[in-house]
Design a protein around this motif. Structure first.
Motif, mmCIF file in Angstrom:
data_model
loop_
_atom_site.group_PDB
_atom_site.id
_atom_site.type_symbol
_atom_site.label_atom_id
_atom_site.label_comp_id
_atom_site.label_asym_id
_atom_site.label_seq_id
_atom_site.Cartn_x
_atom_site.Cartn_y
_atom_site.Cartn_z
ATOM 1 N N THR A 117 9.153 -5.027 -1.445
ATOM 2 C CA THR A 117 9.539 -4.885 -2.852
ATOM 3 C C THR A 117 10.332 -3.621 -3.121
ATOM 4 O OG1 THR A 117 7.453 -3.769 -3.410
ATOM 5 C CG2 THR A 117 7.505 -6.172 -3.622
ATOM 6 N N VAL A 118 10.154 -2.620 -2.283
ATOM 7 C CA VAL A 118 10.827 -1.341 -2.506
ATOM 8 C C VAL A 118 12.349 -1.495 -2.447
ATOM 9 C CG1 VAL A 118 11.126 0.984 -1.575
ATOM 10 C CG2 VAL A 118 8.854 -0.043 -1.626
ATOM 11 N N TRP A 119 12.837 -2.441 -1.657
ATOM 12 C CA TRP A 119 14.264 -2.555 -1.378
ATOM 13 C C TRP A 119 14.994 -3.508 -2.318
ATOM 14 C CZ3 TRP A 119 15.438 1.170 1.875
ATOM 15 C CH2 TRP A 119 14.479 1.605 2.784
ATOM 16 N N THR A 120 14.333 -4.014 -3.324
ATOM 17 C CA THR A 120 14.968 -4.970 -4.228
ATOM 18 C C THR A 120 14.772 -4.552 -5.678
ATOM 19 O OG1 THR A 120 12.962 -6.345 -4.188
ATOM 20 C CG2 THR A 120 14.708 -6.900 -2.633
ATOM 21 N N GLN A 121 15.717 -4.938 -6.536
ATOM 22 C CA GLN A 121 15.636 -4.635 -7.956
ATOM 23 C C GLN A 121 16.538 -5.590 -8.722
ATOM 24 O OE1 GLN A 121 13.689 -2.831 -9.686
ATOM 25 N NE2 GLN A 121 14.674 -2.476 -11.649
ATOM 26 N N ASP A 122 15.945 -6.360 -9.655
ATOM 27 C CA ASP A 122 16.726 -7.292 -10.460
ATOM 28 C C ASP A 122 15.948 -7.599 -11.727
ATOM 29 O OD1 ASP A 122 18.911 -9.073 -11.001
ATOM 30 O OD2 ASP A 122 17.602 -10.752 -10.440
ATOM 31 N N ALA A 162 6.419 -11.011 -10.709
ATOM 32 C CA ALA A 162 5.100 -10.376 -10.837
ATOM 33 C C ALA A 162 4.160 -10.745 -9.706
ATOM 34 C CB ALA A 162 4.487 -10.742 -12.183
ATOM 35 N N HIS A 163 4.089 -12.032 -9.348
ATOM 36 C CA HIS A 163 3.130 -12.443 -8.317
ATOM 37 C C HIS A 163 3.502 -11.893 -6.949
ATOM 38 C CE1 HIS A 163 6.240 -15.554 -7.849
ATOM 39 N NE2 HIS A 163 5.795 -15.707 -6.616
ATOM 40 N N VAL A 164 4.791 -11.646 -6.707
ATOM 41 C CA VAL A 164 5.233 -11.073 -5.439
ATOM 42 C C VAL A 164 4.839 -9.599 -5.377
ATOM 43 C CG1 VAL A 164 7.238 -10.518 -4.006
ATOM 44 C CG2 VAL A 164 7.127 -12.714 -5.222
ATOM 45 N N ARG A 165 5.074 -8.876 -6.457
ATOM 46 C CA ARG A 165 4.669 -7.460 -6.504
ATOM 47 C C ARG A 165 3.161 -7.323 -6.345
ATOM 48 N NH1 ARG A 165 6.503 -5.695 -12.077
ATOM 49 N NH2 ARG A 165 7.072 -7.869 -12.459
ATOM 50 N N ALA A 166 2.411 -8.182 -7.042
ATOM 51 C CA ALA A 166 0.957 -8.113 -6.971
ATOM 52 C C ALA A 166 0.447 -8.440 -5.575
ATOM 53 C CB ALA A 166 0.340 -9.054 -7.997
ATOM 54 N N ARG A 167 1.072 -9.415 -4.928
ATOM 55 C CA ARG A 167 0.632 -9.806 -3.581
ATOM 56 C C ARG A 167 0.796 -8.652 -2.601
ATOM 57 N NH1 ARG A 167 3.326 -14.366 -3.107
ATOM 58 N NH2 ARG A 167 5.128 -13.493 -2.007
ATOM 59 N N MET A 212 -1.800 -4.183 0.500
ATOM 60 C CA MET A 212 -1.913 -2.782 0.897
ATOM 61 C C MET A 212 -3.246 -2.172 0.466
ATOM 62 S SD MET A 212 1.843 -1.037 0.535
ATOM 63 C CE MET A 212 3.227 -1.578 1.554
ATOM 64 N N MET A 213 -3.756 -2.583 -0.688
ATOM 65 C CA MET A 213 -5.030 -2.045 -1.152
ATOM 66 C C MET A 213 -6.208 -2.581 -0.340
ATOM 67 S SD MET A 213 -4.693 0.267 -3.454
ATOM 68 C CE MET A 213 -6.347 0.392 -4.146
ATOM 69 N N GLN A 214 -6.021 -3.669 0.365
ATOM 70 C CA GLN A 214 -7.077 -4.233 1.206
ATOM 71 C C GLN A 214 -6.897 -3.878 2.677
ATOM 72 O OE1 GLN A 214 -7.282 -8.479 0.305
ATOM 73 N NE2 GLN A 214 -7.005 -8.029 -1.866
ATOM 74 N N ASP A 215 -5.816 -3.181 3.008
ATOM 75 C CA ASP A 215 -5.510 -2.818 4.388
ATOM 76 C C ASP A 215 -6.197 -1.499 4.728
ATOM 77 O OD1 ASP A 215 -4.437 -2.107 6.836
ATOM 78 O OD2 ASP A 215 -2.372 -2.593 6.297
ATOM 79 N N ALA A 216 -7.139 -1.536 5.647
ATOM 80 C CA ALA A 216 -7.905 -0.339 5.994
ATOM 81 C C ALA A 216 -7.036 0.753 6.607
ATOM 82 C CB ALA A 216 -9.032 -0.708 6.957
ATOM 83 N N LYS A 217 -5.858 0.405 7.110
ATOM 84 C CA LYS A 217 -4.984 1.408 7.733
ATOM 85 C C LYS A 217 -4.263 2.260 6.695
ATOM 86 C CE LYS A 217 -2.493 -1.481 10.119
ATOM 87 N NZ LYS A 217 -3.136 -2.774 9.780
ATOM 88 N N GLY A 232 9.142 2.594 -13.880
ATOM 89 C CA GLY A 232 9.977 1.458 -14.270
ATOM 90 C C GLY A 232 9.617 0.970 -15.661
ATOM 91 N N GLU A 233 9.576 -0.345 -15.833
ATOM 92 C CA GLU A 233 9.416 -0.919 -17.162
ATOM 93 C C GLU A 233 8.318 -1.974 -17.276
ATOM 94 O OE1 GLU A 233 11.017 0.103 -19.771
ATOM 95 O OE2 GLU A 233 12.693 1.243 -18.933
ATOM 96 N N LEU A 234 8.079 -2.758 -16.242
ATOM 97 C CA LEU A 234 7.298 -3.986 -16.416
ATOM 98 C C LEU A 234 6.126 -4.108 -15.449
ATOM 99 C CD1 LEU A 234 10.271 -6.445 -17.047
ATOM 100 C CD2 LEU A 234 8.662 -5.552 -18.742
ATOM 101 N N LEU A 235 5.483 -3.003 -15.132
ATOM 102 C CA LEU A 235 4.314 -3.093 -14.253
ATOM 103 C C LEU A 235 3.219 -3.949 -14.871
ATOM 104 C CD1 LEU A 235 2.763 -0.431 -12.003
ATOM 105 C CD2 LEU A 235 1.268 -1.732 -13.506
ATOM 106 N N ILE A 236 3.097 -3.919 -16.191
ATOM 107 C CA ILE A 236 2.014 -4.656 -16.855
ATOM 108 C C ILE A 236 2.018 -6.141 -16.500
ATOM 109 C CG2 ILE A 236 3.274 -5.205 -18.981
ATOM 110 C CD1 ILE A 236 0.645 -4.413 -20.489
ATOM 111 N N GLU A 237 3.167 -6.679 -16.077
ATOM 112 C CA GLU A 237 3.244 -8.093 -15.706
ATOM 113 C C GLU A 237 2.335 -8.451 -14.533
ATOM 114 O OE1 GLU A 237 7.829 -9.366 -16.879
ATOM 115 O OE2 GLU A 237 7.369 -8.767 -14.815
ATOM 116 N N ILE A 238 2.025 -7.489 -13.664
ATOM 117 C CA ILE A 238 1.294 -7.822 -12.434
ATOM 118 C C ILE A 238 -0.225 -7.795 -12.603
ATOM 119 C CG2 ILE A 238 3.180 -6.787 -11.122
ATOM 120 C CD1 ILE A 238 1.131 -4.639 -10.187
ATOM 121 N N LEU A 239 -0.727 -7.261 -13.717
ATOM 122 C CA LEU A 239 -2.167 -7.027 -13.828
ATOM 123 C C LEU A 239 -2.978 -8.305 -13.664
ATOM 124 C CD1 LEU A 239 -2.427 -4.354 -16.669
ATOM 125 C CD2 LEU A 239 -2.367 -4.003 -14.191
#
Length: 338
Positions: free
Chosen positions: A49-54, A61-66, A71-76, A86-93
């Protein structure tokens, strides 16, 4: 109870974009930021997701959340660090699997503060409000910015002390980069509405008021539940920063927060510096702060090191803090107590 992540030496940083990604023309800055982290001894994992913006977002939203969930479940991964807000993080909650998150740091500000506050309120996992990844792309960091690593490496049960900056940045000068990224030129002065010394004690909560206000009335903004179930009714110290709200919109938002119960059992409020603080028909931001202090009967501190006018302290949502402001200087001690 509050659960505090810990940042070890040689930690692995997961770089993801839950709000905005990076445009192609800024890839060099992103790569520079990643290289700086690796030069400082960190490992990095960079998401797609870091390399794209549109359309004002890095991805649907579902791609960002996934990616965030993974990463939050990855023990490493020890720390999640978005490139910026940005502007629209609330979409992923609604797609975010908070219940399965492992305790690990998320660091950032601006639109990222929606995720920080929602996560702490729902789960009791402490989160870190400070700079963005892009802000650390320089060779060096000023003393205030540079404290982020020490704060995140504080062990549960311990404490960490931070001091107000000596100078802050009045304006960006992108055509004149420095080894520190920021241009700190103007003397910092932490101010109080009372014009006297103020001391606050309580649990820290806050973020960018432009965006966290939209959590009111949602399952992600239940401050009463957090206060009763997570912190045993300790008082709250709110730290807030205004990116773009007019003075009157700021006042409306603060009234809404009050009516929603967000300021119940609040021991004080702190506000960051803001370029948006321009008077509307003679109604200044100092008037807003004065009215709020009278409404709530509590101290208000302002022009602190927080938000879109750098540098920033590292504030930990959920930590118990003691704040002392005297003669324009501020001292913040954060205790990592459950």
């Amino acid at each position: 109870m509050i659960r505090y992540p810990y940042l070890p030496d040689g930690a692995t940083i997961g770089i993801t974009a839950p709000s905005s990604g990076v445009q192609t023309e800024l890839y060099d800055m992103l790569k520079q930021s990643i290289n700086r982290m690796e030069a400082r001894g960190f490992q990095t994992i960079t998401g797609e997701t870091v390399w794209t913006q549109d359309k004002a977002k890095s991805a649907p939203a579902h791609v960002r959340a996934r990616e965030l969930n993974r990463m939050m479940q990855d023990a490493k991964v020890d720390l999640l660090f978005p490139p910026w807000g940005g502007e629209l993080l609330i979409e992923i909650l609604e797609y975010t699997d908070f219940e399965r998150f492992q305790p690990k740091w998320i660091l950032g500000y601006s639109d990222t503060s929606v995720l920080l506050l929602a996560l702490t309120l729902k789960t009791g996992i402490a989160t870190a409000h400070a700079m963005n990844l892009f802000d650390l792309r320089g060779e060096k960091s000023d003393a205030t910015t540079g404290m982020w690593r020490s704060v995140l490496a504080t062990k549960p049960g311990s404490s960490i002390t931070q001091y107000s900056s000596f100078k802050y940045q009045k304006e960006w000068k992108h055509d004149n980069p420095t080894p520190w990224v920021f241009h700190l030129t103007n003397p910092t002065e932490w101010k109080t509405i009372s014009n006297n010394q103020e001391q606050l004690k309580g649990r820290l909560l806050g973020g960018c008021i432009d965006v966290i206000r939209h959590l009111i009335g949602t399952p992600y903004g239940n401050v009463q539940y957090f206060q009763e179930e997570m912190i045993d009714n300790d008082p709250i110290i709110w730290y807030l920063e205004n990116c773009e709200l007019s003075t009157t919109d700021l006042r409306r938002t603060l009234i809404q927060m009050k009516l929603a119960g967000w300021f119940a059992n609040c021991s004080g409020l702190m506000f960051g510096r803001s370029e948006a603080n321009r008077a509307v028909e003679n109604y200044s931001v100092e008037d807003v702060y004065c009215d709020l202090s009278k409404d709530l009967g509590i101290p208000v501190i302002y022009d602190i090191d927080c938000g879109h006018v750098p540098p920033q302290m590292t504030f930990i949502n959920g930590a118990y803090a003691e704040v002392d402001v005297k003669d324009g200087k501020g001292v913040v001690v954060q205790y990592f107590k459950s």
